[in-house]
Design an enzyme around this catalytic site. Structure first.
Site, PDB file in Angstrom:
ATOM      1  N   GLY A  72       0.796  -1.349   0.166  1.00 24.20           N
ATOM      2  CA  GLY A  72       0.038  -0.107  -0.201  1.00 24.20           C
ATOM      3  C   GLY A  72       0.876   1.381   0.054  1.00 24.20           C
ATOM      4  O   GLY A  72       1.959   1.335  -0.710  1.00 24.20           O
ATOM      5  N   SER A 101       5.302  -6.019  -1.262  1.00 21.60           N
ATOM      6  CA  SER A 101       5.704  -4.737  -1.319  1.00 21.60           C
ATOM      7  C   SER A 101       6.036  -4.029   0.026  1.00 21.60           C
ATOM      8  O   SER A 101       6.942  -4.760   0.879  1.00 21.60           O
ATOM      9  CB  SER A 101       4.541  -3.914  -1.998  1.00 21.60           C
ATOM     10  OG  SER A 101       4.934  -2.489  -2.196  1.00 21.60           O
ATOM     11  N   MET A 102       5.232  -3.180   0.668  1.00 23.24           N
ATOM     12  CA  MET A 102       5.449  -2.493   1.813  1.00 23.24           C
ATOM     13  C   MET A 102       5.262  -3.309   3.035  1.00 23.24           C
ATOM     14  O   MET A 102       5.726  -3.672   3.895  1.00 23.24           O
ATOM     15  CB  MET A 102       4.502  -1.447   1.965  1.00 23.24           C
ATOM     16  CG  MET A 102       4.895  -0.495   3.104  1.00 23.24           C
ATOM     17  SD  MET A 102       6.456   0.395   2.972  1.00 23.24           S
ATOM     18  CE  MET A 102       7.254   0.155   4.476  1.00 23.24           C
ATOM     19  N   HIS A 126       9.891  -4.985  -4.280  1.00 25.64           N
ATOM     20  CA  HIS A 126      10.151  -4.230  -5.481  1.00 25.64           C
ATOM     21  C   HIS A 126      10.283  -2.876  -5.099  1.00 25.64           C
ATOM     22  O   HIS A 126      10.126  -2.348  -3.841  1.00 25.64           O
ATOM     23  CB  HIS A 126       8.858  -4.642  -6.358  1.00 25.64           C
ATOM     24  CG  HIS A 126       7.618  -3.966  -6.051  1.00 25.64           C
ATOM     25  ND1 HIS A 126       6.357  -4.071  -6.569  1.00 25.64           N
ATOM     26  CD2 HIS A 126       7.231  -3.288  -4.926  1.00 25.64           C
ATOM     27  CE1 HIS A 126       5.463  -3.439  -5.919  1.00 25.64           C
ATOM     28  NE2 HIS A 126       6.066  -2.919  -4.750  1.00 25.64           N
ATOM     29  N   ASP A 176       9.638  -6.850  -9.968  1.00 21.96           N
ATOM     30  CA  ASP A 176       9.064  -7.416  -8.838  1.00 21.96           C
ATOM     31  C   ASP A 176       9.820  -8.930  -8.460  1.00 21.96           C
ATOM     32  O   ASP A 176      10.047  -9.817  -9.063  1.00 21.96           O
ATOM     33  CB  ASP A 176       7.589  -7.877  -9.494  1.00 21.96           C
ATOM     34  CG  ASP A 176       6.823  -6.790  -9.356  1.00 21.96           C
ATOM     35  OD1 ASP A 176       7.088  -5.547  -8.761  1.00 21.96           O
ATOM     36  OD2 ASP A 176       5.743  -6.616 -10.014  1.00 21.96           O
TER      37      ASP A 176
END
Length: 249
Positions: A72, A101-102, A126, A176
């Protein structure tokens, strides 16, 4: 004719909602936080408040954060990250399903030695992405500079939590980068892989208590002491019997 079907469904919905709230409250009291879904400002507010409350209640007991998220907002994730890093206690992180991700950065932000990944979960890291809206060339340059700054900051954070060098992390997040639990452990995102043990801690004390009860010797009840009234009654009966024997002779 009155149809109470909607009323019944509404009442059942209220009961289910009340039950979910009760479960979440019980789990929070047991120092378990769930980071499920998109990481946004609302999620950050909820997790940060929970962490602050738990740190205030018992600052020395560990906290477990269960993560299932596609990532997010970077700013919201960094708010959670900084609060996790400020905790005076051990912060355990557990990946359920996915940590992309986060969310992967938050997974790695747990206390080293206490970062867990379930066998069928996935991790992905990523570089941050950004969309630049219509603006002047100067604003585009400023925005690009900020994106690059954020990129370097995230690389530094991942590097500090995984033990990998800045160059290795920078290369790893260029695209990614999906990882199996084994890959995530090898990279340093997590420390352990396996299923969770949800056996309550109080089972130990209860089992010990049952064993102690088994080892105890069952005492036979002692014969009750004869009351003075019963003794007097027996004496009177004996005297009466003696008198009857004398009179018969």
């Amino acid at each position: 004719m009155y149809d109470d079907t909607n009323v019944v469904l509404l009442e059942e919905g209220k009961k289910a909602k009340h039950s979910n709230i009760h479960v979440e409250k019980e789990l929070l009291q047991n120092r378990k936080i769930f980071l499920i879904g998109s990481i946004d400002d609302r999620m950050a507010k909820s997790v940060v408040m929970d962490l602050m409350w738990l740190a205030h209640e018992k600052s020395d007991e560990p906290i477990t954060i269960y993560i299932h998220s596609s990532g997010g907002l970077v700013s919201a994730g960094l708010a959670i990250h900084d609060m996790m890093s400020s905790m005076p206690c051990t912060v355990r992180t557990v990946c359920l399903g996915k940590a992309y991700s986060m969310a992967a950065i938050l997974l790695a932000s747990g206390t080293k030695g206490h970062r867990h990944c379930l066998p069928n979960s996935r991790v992905m890291i990523h570089q941050p992405s950004s969309s630049i809206s219509r603006s002047s060339a100067s604003d585009v340059a400023i925005h690009a500079e900020q994106v690059l700054s954020t990129h370097n900051k995230l690389v530094e954070i991942i590097s500090s939590h995984t033990g990998q060098s800045f160059a290795i992390v920078n290369e790893a997040i260029d695209r990614d980068n999906y990882m199996s639990p084994e890959d995530a452990k090898k990279f340093g995102v997590v420390d352990e892989i396996g299923l969770m043990d949800f056996t309550p801690n109080d089972n130990v004390s209860s089992s010990e208590g049952s064993n102690n009860n088994k080892n105890k010797t069952v005492e036979e009840p002692k014969n009750p002491t004869t009351s003075p009234t019963e003794v007097e009654k027996k004496n009177n009966d004996a005297e009466t019997k003696n008198k009857e024997e004398k009179s018969s002779t």
